[in-house]
Design an enzyme around this catalytic site. Structure first.
Site, PDB file in Angstrom:
ATOM      1  N   VAL A  15      57.351  37.756 -46.540  1.00 41.05           N
ATOM      2  CA  VAL A  15      58.602  37.847 -47.294  1.00 41.05           C
ATOM      3  C   VAL A  15      58.878  39.321 -47.571  1.00 41.05           C
ATOM      4  CG1 VAL A  15      59.829  37.202 -49.394  1.00 41.05           C
ATOM      5  CG2 VAL A  15      58.169  35.615 -48.398  1.00 41.05           C
ATOM      6  N   THR A  70      62.198  35.201 -45.892  1.00 35.69           N
ATOM      7  CA  THR A  70      63.222  35.304 -46.944  1.00 35.69           C
ATOM      8  C   THR A  70      64.288  34.214 -46.914  1.00 35.69           C
ATOM      9  OG1 THR A  70      63.030  37.674 -47.347  1.00 35.69           O
ATOM     10  CG2 THR A  70      65.179  36.716 -47.755  1.00 35.69           C
ATOM     11  N   GLU A  87      51.951  40.388 -31.969  1.00 32.71           N
ATOM     12  CA  GLU A  87      53.126  39.507 -31.889  1.00 32.71           C
ATOM     13  C   GLU A  87      53.530  39.299 -30.439  1.00 32.71           C
ATOM     14  OE1 GLU A  87      56.411  39.991 -34.710  1.00 32.71           O
ATOM     15  OE2 GLU A  87      57.813  40.058 -33.041  1.00 32.71           O
ATOM     16  N   ASP A 115      52.767  46.593 -41.685  1.00 32.56           N
ATOM     17  CA  ASP A 115      53.666  45.626 -41.054  1.00 32.56           C
ATOM     18  C   ASP A 115      54.439  46.273 -39.897  1.00 32.56           C
ATOM     19  OD1 ASP A 115      54.768  43.085 -40.934  1.00 32.56           O
ATOM     20  OD2 ASP A 115      56.392  43.526 -42.343  1.00 32.56           O
ATOM     21  N   HIS A 116      54.532  45.577 -38.776  1.00 35.48           N
ATOM     22  CA  HIS A 116      55.382  45.975 -37.637  1.00 35.48           C
ATOM     23  C   HIS A 116      55.298  47.453 -37.264  1.00 35.48           C
ATOM     24  CE1 HIS A 116      57.553  42.266 -36.926  1.00 35.48           C
ATOM     25  NE2 HIS A 116      57.688  42.111 -38.226  1.00 35.48           N
TER      26      HIS A 116
HETATM   27 ZN   LIG Z   1      58.239  40.615 -39.502  1.00 33.42          ZN
END
Ligand SMILES: [Zn+2]
Length: 291
Positions: free
Chosen positions: A238, A218, A135, A82-83
């Protein structure tokens, strides 16, 4: 059947208008909990690790735990980085066995974002069935080491979104539409539903092509989360809520069992609590029974 890349899993979700939960984990107990919940719900699953836990445990250890859990589970499961802003670390995780890589160059100028995302796609696609998430625009809040102030967050332009997808060859796409990482500071965050609908129409209107990701799940109210799914979000992230569950459950357990020295019991209570939260999300996202 259990080790798969995310693109195929998410194209099916896009087509059938549900979302697969992508749940951030930092350790073995969390990974066991999310897998147990998804198995019980017969739901496909994406386990996510951000950069800090991936470095703390090492990509090899995370990938080995993932492989062991996924190989014995009767559902498809992906492991997603992630990221990550660092192309070299993305490659390290892809080499270690992550099935999906998010190269987050969203803070870079448009052309640089395209260049880095395309580079990752070329690397991951040449290495086999590894999919790449990119992204465009920025999500406010803090995720791992990346901090974006609310007033600096930029929403994704639909025309640029299409250009980004076409020029990078990205498999999964995260457009910034006003969601935030962490706990929302306002009760009614300004989400741009029309923008998401427009992007979904441009990219996936004629047939599902590049699944769309909702970051910052979230703090969203249940009806808002479902609306984002109905408008085309098919990967739903999440993270923060699960960190709260882990820490609050650990604290509560220790506070009420102060004389006990049995780590296994703390782990069991954390696993049960996280499993409950994951089951909630899987139901909410319409993913139950979709494995
Ligand atoms: Zn994110």
């Amino acid at each position: 059947m259990s080790i798969v890349d995310a693109k195929e899993m998410l194209l099916k979700a896009t087509e059938e208008k549900y979302a697969v939960g992508a749940f951030n984990c930092t350790n073995l107990i969390q990974m066991e909990a999310v897998v147990a919940a998804a198995v019980e719900k017969k739901a496909p699953l994406i386990i996510q690790a951000s950069v800090a836990p991936s470095k703390f445990l090492s990509p090899g250890v995370i990938a080995a735990i993932y492989r062991t859990l996924a190989e014995s589970a009767p559902i498809p499961i992906c492991l997603h980085l992630d990221h990550c802003t660092d192309v070299e670390f993305c490659k390290e995780c892809a080499d270690a066995g992550y099935t999906n890589i998010m190269i987050d160059a969203s803070k870079q100028p448009f052309e640089e974002n395209i260049a880095q995302t395309r580079q990752m796609c070329e690397y991951c696609h040449a290495s086999g069935d590894i999919s790449v998430e990119g992204e465009l625009g920025t999500v406010s809040g803090v995720e791992d080491q990346i901090k974006v102030a609310e007033d600096e967050a930029q929403l994704c332009d639909p025309g640029q979104a299409l250009e980004f997808v076409d020029r990078t060859g990205v498999d999964i796409f995260a457009p910034a539409i006003g969601t935030a990482h962490g706990v929302y500071k306002t009760k009614n965050p300004k989400l741009d539903f029309d923008r998401l609908a427009k992007i979904a129409e441009l990219i996936n209107g004629s047939s599902p092509r590049v699944p769309l990701v909702i970051h910052g799940g979230t703090g969203l109210k249940p009806d808002v989360a479902q609306k984002l799914v109905s408008l085309g979000g098919s990967k739903f992230n999440v993270s923060t809520g699960l960190k709260h569950t882990l820490i609050d459950t650990t604290y509560d357990y220790i506070s009420s069992h102060r004389d006990e020295y049995n780590p296994g019991k703390i782990d069991a209570s954390v696993k049960e609590a996280i499993k409950g939260r994951i089951e909630y999300w899987i139901d909410l996202l319409g993913c139950t029974g979709k494995a």
